[in-house]
Design a protein around this motif. Structure first.
Motif, short mmCIF file in Angstrom:
data_model
loop_
_atom_site.label_atom_id
_atom_site.label_comp_id
_atom_site.label_asym_id
_atom_site.label_seq_id
_atom_site.Cartn_x
_atom_site.Cartn_y
_atom_site.Cartn_z
N THR A 1 0.84 -1.20 0.00
CA THR A 1 0.00 0.00 0.00
C THR A 1 0.88 1.25 0.00
N ILE A 2 1.88 1.26 0.88
CA ILE A 2 2.79 2.41 0.96
C ILE A 2 3.55 2.58 -0.35
N VAL A 3 4.01 1.46 -0.90
CA VAL A 3 4.77 1.52 -2.14
C VAL A 3 3.91 2.03 -3.29
N ALA B 1 2.96 11.82 -10.41
CA ALA B 1 2.43 13.19 -10.39
C ALA B 1 3.57 14.21 -10.44
N LEU B 2 4.61 13.97 -9.66
CA LEU B 2 5.73 14.92 -9.62
C LEU B 2 6.46 14.97 -10.97
N ARG B 3 6.64 13.80 -11.60
CA ARG B 3 7.29 13.75 -12.91
C ARG B 3 6.46 14.50 -13.95
N ALA B 4 5.14 14.34 -13.86
CA ALA B 4 4.25 15.00 -14.82
C ALA B 4 4.37 16.52 -14.72
N LEU B 5 4.72 17.00 -13.53
CA LEU B 5 4.90 18.45 -13.34
C LEU B 5 6.27 18.94 -13.83
N GLY B 6 7.14 18.01 -14.16
CA GLY B 6 8.48 18.40 -14.63
C GLY B 6 9.49 18.52 -13.51
N ILE B 7 9.24 17.83 -12.41
CA ILE B 7 10.15 17.88 -11.26
C ILE B 7 11.21 16.79 -11.39
N MET B 8 12.44 17.14 -11.04
CA MET B 8 13.53 16.16 -11.10
C MET B 8 13.54 15.33 -9.82
N ARG C 1 2.41 6.56 -7.10
CA ARG C 1 1.47 7.60 -7.56
C ARG C 1 2.08 8.99 -7.40
N ALA C 2 2.74 9.22 -6.26
CA ALA C 2 3.34 10.53 -6.00
C ALA C 2 4.42 10.83 -7.04
N ILE C 3 5.23 9.82 -7.35
CA ILE C 3 6.31 10.01 -8.33
C ILE C 3 5.75 10.35 -9.70
#
Lengths: 342, 147
Positions: free
Chosen positions: A25-27, A36-43, A32-34
């Motif tokens: 569940t945690i993984v 979303a962050l990648r979609a925003l263009g975050i390294m 999901r968080a990764i």
């Protein structure tokens, strides 16, 4: 993103989570968080030591850091300018390329307000963390800027890292000056912009009392953690040297958290192999207290925890652990013995 | 005018602080001469103070007006308060002698009223269990006395 935007440590190491019984569940949440962050263009740098691994900010550079250890190091050691930004505020700064003009971005907020004098030189990283903890405990507000005098010889990056991380954690403090060491404190008068106040001395007895305020000797040792902040390459080398040819006790788990860059270098140099041959586990891109510490503690039956990070002993007591602070060498000796030793 | 105001009940006291964000709210105080970090001090699932060394260890903070000395620790409070509010497991309001930018950001993001920098030590002016009305926009706290 208007400016380069990086991530702090994650909550799970996808290559190692099963070894420490983290739930799927945690993984799944992490994945999901990764996304979303990648979609925003975050390294996805996954590190709290960007100043040792990615790119340190420069003197006078305005940054928005949502990581207290990085903020205090950037402000104090490098002379960059940042407040503590929470995740949502840092994300807003990334989207706009702007930060509110207040606090430690302003020259007039950066002068010293309280003076401490080191009577004895800290001997190791955890000593530096203890001194950071002692100063941090005495801080009454975010705006108080401690100045440390009495440090006569240069201080290494890892020492300042542990000192700053503990000070930021115990004190909610984003800036310190160290006279003759950090760039805005060439001398006492510069640090205070005039006459300094009376100094509070910090000596060996204070450092020893700080260690004594955590832990119970003689108990079985469940987990030893090297993290908070993540290990530099120098710390990885030191750990490999201490663990070479040793065997971690069967009832004790040793966790070592570092950045992906340092992990790759450690793999290449054979440090990871030396460390893991002893039974210790190297984790990358994570930090212990951000890894759902209560849940992994319960899953593994961990209660007694030892670390050389003063910051971690400050945080982890509220998560069901009984923490003890020891120098790195003692942590390894205790991990081999499986006990909390003096 | 310290200690009262025109038209206020005789038992009501008013303490002034720094005006801040949030809507007025009335509730019961939970007070300690201790500091606060959502990351370090709380079991957010059970809704209690979980750090053994905290004066409020074991006590529930849910629906209470927390009155504490200073915001301490790292940045996690900036998002944790909203997560707590979403589960209806948050404090009602936060009063400090000194907040910090993280607490201000976190409280604003969560919609939890927050105030700091009072004309006297707020942790000594208020006792646990007293009913308070926090009016952040006006920069005042009304102490109505015991519940």
């Amino acid at each position: 993103m208007r400016v380069p935007t990086l991530t702090d440590p994650r909550g799970a190491d996808f290559k190692a989570y099963k070894r420490i019984r983290q739930s799927e569940t945690i993984v799944a949440l992490e994945r999901r968080a990764i996304e979303a962050l990648r979609a925003l263009g975050i390294m996805m740098t996954d590190t709290c030591i960007i100043y040792q691994t990615i790119q340190p900010p420069t003197f006078g550079e305005h940054v928005a850091y949502g990581d207290t250890g990085s903020t205090i190091y950037a402000n104090s050691v490098l002379g960059a300018r940042s407040n503590f930004e929470g995740g949502p505020a840092a994300l807003s700064a990334a989207l706009t390329g702007r930060v509110p003009r207040y606090g430690f971005h302003l020259e007039e907020r950066r002068r010293g307000s309280t003076l401490f004098r080191l009577e004895d030189r800290p001997r190791c990283l955890s000593d530096w963390g203890a001194v950071g903890g002692i100063v941090g405990r005495s801080m009454t507000s975010y705006w108080e800027v401690p100045v440390i005098a009495g440090v006569s010889a240069p201080v290494r990056s890892d020492e300042l890292k542990h000192f700053g991380a503990a000070l930021a954690s115990f004190g909610s403090t984003p800036l310190f000056h160290m006279v003759g060491i950090t760039p805005e404190a060439r001398d006492l008068a510069t640090a205070f912009d005039g006459t300094p106040p009376q100094a509070h001395p910090i000596g060996r007895a204070d450092i020893d009392a700080f260690y004594a305020s955590y832990g119970v000797e003689g108990e079985g040792l469940d987990v030893v953690v090297f993290a908070a902040p993540q290990m530099s390459l120098f710390e990885m080398e030191q750990l490999a040297g201490l663990l070479d040819g040793k065997r971690v006790h069967g009832k004790t788990t040793v966790l070592i958290a570092t950045s992906p860059e340092v992990k790759a270098a450690s793999d290449r140099m054979g440090l990871t192999e030396t460390i893991e041959t002893s039974g210790a586990i190297v984790l990358e891109g994570v930090c212990f207290y951000q890894m759902h510490a209560r849940e992994i503690g319960e899953a593994n039956g961990w209660r007694t925890l030892m670390t050389n990070s003063a910051k971690l002993v400050n945080i982890i007591g509220g998560y069901g652990y009984q923490p003890t602070l020891r120098p790195m060498e003692r942590c390894i000796a205790c991990a081999v013995a499986g006990k909390v030793l003096p | 005018m310290r200690g009262g105001r025109k038209g206020a009940p005789l038992s009501e006291r008013i303490i002034r602080g720094h005006p801040a964000s949030g809507t007025p709210i009335t509730g019961s105080a939970l007070v300690a001469q201790d500091n606060f970090s959502a990351r370090y001090d709380l079991d957010r699932i059970k809704g209690v103070f979980s750090r053994p060394s905290h004066i409020l260890h074991g006590q529930s903070y849910v629906g209470r007006i927390l009155v504490l000395e200073a915001a301490k620790g790292g940045v996690a409070t900036a998002w944790m308060l909203r997560e707590m509010a979403a589960r209806e497991m948050a404090p009602l309001a936060l009063l400090f002698n000194f907040a910090n930018p993280i607490m201000a950001q976190g409280a604003a993001f969560a919609g939890i009223p927050v105030m700091d920098r009072f004309e006297e030590d707020i942790t000594r002016a208020v006792r646990s269990g007293e009913r308070l009305t926090v009016e952040p926009g006006n920069g005042i706290v009304r102490i109505h006395g015991p519940a």
